[in-house]
Design an enzyme around this catalytic site. Structure first.
Site, PDB file in Angstrom:
ATOM      1  N   LYS A 139      -3.888   1.652   0.156  1.00  0.00           N
ATOM      2  CA  LYS A 139      -4.792   0.601   0.635  1.00  0.00           C
ATOM      3  C   LYS A 139      -6.100   0.563  -0.168  1.00  0.00           C
ATOM      4  O   LYS A 139      -6.740  -0.473  -0.279  1.00  0.00           O
ATOM      5  CB  LYS A 139      -5.081   0.798   2.135  1.00  0.00           C
ATOM      6  CG  LYS A 139      -3.830   0.556   2.988  1.00  0.00           C
ATOM      7  CD  LYS A 139      -3.982   0.995   4.435  1.00  0.00           C
ATOM      8  CE  LYS A 139      -2.655   0.805   5.174  1.00  0.00           C
ATOM      9  NZ  LYS A 139      -2.634   1.370   6.522  1.00  0.00           N
ATOM     10  N   TYR A 166      -8.172   7.383   9.499  1.00  0.00           N
ATOM     11  CA  TYR A 166      -7.694   6.801  10.757  1.00  0.00           C
ATOM     12  C   TYR A 166      -8.788   6.880  11.819  1.00  0.00           C
ATOM     13  O   TYR A 166      -9.979   6.783  11.482  1.00  0.00           O
ATOM     14  CB  TYR A 166      -6.395   7.490  11.215  1.00  0.00           C
ATOM     15  CG  TYR A 166      -5.303   7.432  10.165  1.00  0.00           C
ATOM     16  CD1 TYR A 166      -4.827   6.205   9.704  1.00  0.00           C
ATOM     17  CD2 TYR A 166      -4.752   8.581   9.632  1.00  0.00           C
ATOM     18  CE1 TYR A 166      -3.828   6.147   8.743  1.00  0.00           C
ATOM     19  CE2 TYR A 166      -3.748   8.527   8.679  1.00  0.00           C
ATOM     20  CZ  TYR A 166      -3.294   7.307   8.242  1.00  0.00           C
ATOM     21  OH  TYR A 166      -2.308   7.248   7.283  1.00  0.00           O
ATOM     22  N   SER A 221      -0.587   5.058   3.141  1.00  0.00           N
ATOM     23  CA  SER A 221      -1.833   4.306   3.345  1.00  0.00           C
ATOM     24  C   SER A 221      -2.894   4.535   2.279  1.00  0.00           C
ATOM     25  O   SER A 221      -3.871   3.782   2.225  1.00  0.00           O
ATOM     26  CB  SER A 221      -2.436   4.671   4.700  1.00  0.00           C
ATOM     27  OG  SER A 221      -1.933   3.813   5.672  1.00  0.00           O
ATOM     28  N   TYR A 278       3.890  -4.955   0.559  1.00  0.00           N
ATOM     29  CA  TYR A 278       3.232  -3.908   1.354  1.00  0.00           C
ATOM     30  C   TYR A 278       4.128  -2.662   1.473  1.00  0.00           C
ATOM     31  O   TYR A 278       3.669  -1.530   1.282  1.00  0.00           O
ATOM     32  CB  TYR A 278       2.846  -4.461   2.736  1.00  0.00           C
ATOM     33  CG  TYR A 278       2.267  -3.397   3.636  1.00  0.00           C
ATOM     34  CD1 TYR A 278       0.976  -2.908   3.425  1.00  0.00           C
ATOM     35  CD2 TYR A 278       3.021  -2.860   4.677  1.00  0.00           C
ATOM     36  CE1 TYR A 278       0.455  -1.904   4.229  1.00  0.00           C
ATOM     37  CE2 TYR A 278       2.500  -1.856   5.485  1.00  0.00           C
ATOM     38  CZ  TYR A 278       1.222  -1.383   5.256  1.00  0.00           C
ATOM     39  OH  TYR A 278       0.712  -0.369   6.039  1.00  0.00           O
ATOM     40  N   VAL A 288       0.331   8.762   5.888  1.00  0.00           N
ATOM     41  CA  VAL A 288       1.247   9.523   6.743  1.00  0.00           C
ATOM     42  C   VAL A 288       2.293  10.318   5.952  1.00  0.00           C
ATOM     43  O   VAL A 288       3.008  11.128   6.520  1.00  0.00           O
ATOM     44  CB  VAL A 288       1.956   8.639   7.794  1.00  0.00           C
ATOM     45  CG1 VAL A 288       0.973   8.099   8.812  1.00  0.00           C
ATOM     46  CG2 VAL A 288       2.740   7.519   7.138  1.00  0.00           C
TER      47      VAL A 288
HETATM   48  N1  GLU Z   1       4.039   2.673   5.724  1.00  0.00           N
HETATM   49  C1  GLU Z   1       3.201   3.013   6.812  1.00  0.00           C
HETATM   50  C2  GLU Z   1       3.093   1.866   7.771  1.00  0.00           C
HETATM   51  O1  GLU Z   1       2.750   0.800   7.367  1.00  0.00           O
HETATM   52  C3  GLU Z   1       1.865   3.453   6.298  1.00  0.00           C
HETATM   53  C4  GLU Z   1       1.184   4.181   7.340  1.00  0.00           C
HETATM   54  C5  GLU Z   1       0.088   5.097   6.857  1.00  0.00           C
HETATM   55  O2  GLU Z   1       0.232   5.867   5.906  1.00  0.00           O
HETATM   56  O3  GLU Z   1      -0.932   5.068   7.529  1.00  0.00           O
HETATM   57  O4  GLU Z   1       3.363   2.018   8.931  1.00  0.00           O
END
Ligand code: GLU
Length: 305
Positions: A64, A241, A61, A189, A259
């Site tokens: 992002k 988060y 994430s 993505y 994550v």
């Molecule tokens: N690849 C993970 C998903 O899209 C990323 C989650 C993350 O790092 O928050 O579920």
């Protein structure tokens, strides 16, 4: 500084026992729960490192933040925020619940999965490979690391098991938030999440944000003050988060976690920090990484508030 970082890694190592590595795909489950490392890069060109700072992990994430910059530069802020909001959710990163109930229907912010998928759909390019190559080129320039690439095992695993992301993306196409081939958008993505980095790379992204869009040393201008401010603000309000508020109070540094166990932190006009520890707390943040950043912030008075 190196000594301080070594001590912080040591004192937070015990926390790694209390968390769990991400298990939603087998490739992440194999991470070594004890790993903990940090790299701190400042605007004077110093790099300080400790622990497992050169271990590779997937960016997840944290990507992002980077895609958001690219999407804004490609489309302009107005277009981007027509399709994604600016508010924290208080829900988990992959929550689907507010997608249908928020009116007009759009993901609440670009740091949750639904919002990030919209952002990926806005990245320009001739086809899906061209879009990914533009992103990869951007990441390599910011990190000053031409060797960055995807971890194929993680990418394929994400693609095979990403049904929740798929569900959100198809829903969003149905209500007109995203346009185009959903599988192509998701492919980008999943690839962005699978980019393999280490703490130095993440610290460099933090430094780039701290330096308002100018790559230190090369002085290449790849973004601007406004866009990097916007990203750092999202990091404060939504980057950790549904633990973002607590992190802002405890640590006070713009940060984005993934994550895979990484945390990107950026202190405006000062430094970038990359932390890695795959053992996660119940909200999905690196438990040891959080501890290191908290102590470092206290020790060096780094809170921006
Ligand atoms: N690849 C993970 C998903 O899209 C990323 C989650 C993350 O790092 O928050 O579920």
């Amino acid at each position: 500084m190196n000594e301080l970082l070594e001590n912080l890694v040591k004192s937070n190592k015990k926390l790694t026992k209390k968390g769990e590595v991400a298990s939603y795909i087998p490739a992440l489950e194999n991470a070594n729960k004890d790993d903990l490392g940090i790299c701190l890069a400042d605007l004077d060109g110093n790099f300080y490192t400790a622990g497992d700072y050169n271990k590779k992990f997937t960016i997840q994430s944290i990507s992002k933040t980077v895609t958001l910059m690219l999407a804004i530069m490609d489309n302009g802020e107005k277009e981007v925020f027509k399709k994604v909001g600016m508010e924290p959710t208080g829900d988990a990163f992959n929550s689907i619940i507010k997608l249908e109930t928020t009116m007009p229907s759009k993901p609440l912010n670009p740091m949750i999965n639904a919002g990030a998928i919209v952002i990926s759909s806005l990245i320009k390019g001739k086809n899906k490979d061209d879009k990914f190559n533009r992103l990869l080129d951007f990441v390599r320039k910011i990190t000053r690391n031409q060797n960055i690439n995807i971890n194929k095992e993680v990418y394929l695993s994400e693609k095979r098991t990403g049904d929740r992301n798929r569900a959100m993306a198809y829903f969003m196409r149905d209500v007109g938030i995203i346009k185009g081939d959903v599988e192509d958008i998701l492919d980008l993505y999943f690839k962005q999440c699978s980019l393999e980095v280490n703490c130095v790379d993440i610290a460099n992204i933090g430094l780039f944000l701290a330096n308002e869009g100018v790559v230190p040393e090369t002085n290449e201008v790849l973004a601007n003050k406004y866009i990097t401010r916007l990203v750092k603000t999202f990091m404060i309000t939504c980057g950790m988060y549904n633990g973002s508020g607590e992190f802002a109070i405890n640590v006070g540094i713009p940060a984005k976690s993934g994550v895979g166990g990484g945390i990107l932190a950026s202190i405006p006009n000062n430094m970038g920090i990359g932390v890695y520890g795959p053992s996660l707390d119940e909200k999905g943040n690196s438990i040891g990484g959080y501890g290191i950043l908290k102590e470092l912030s206290e020790e060096k008075n780094l809170s921006i508030f």
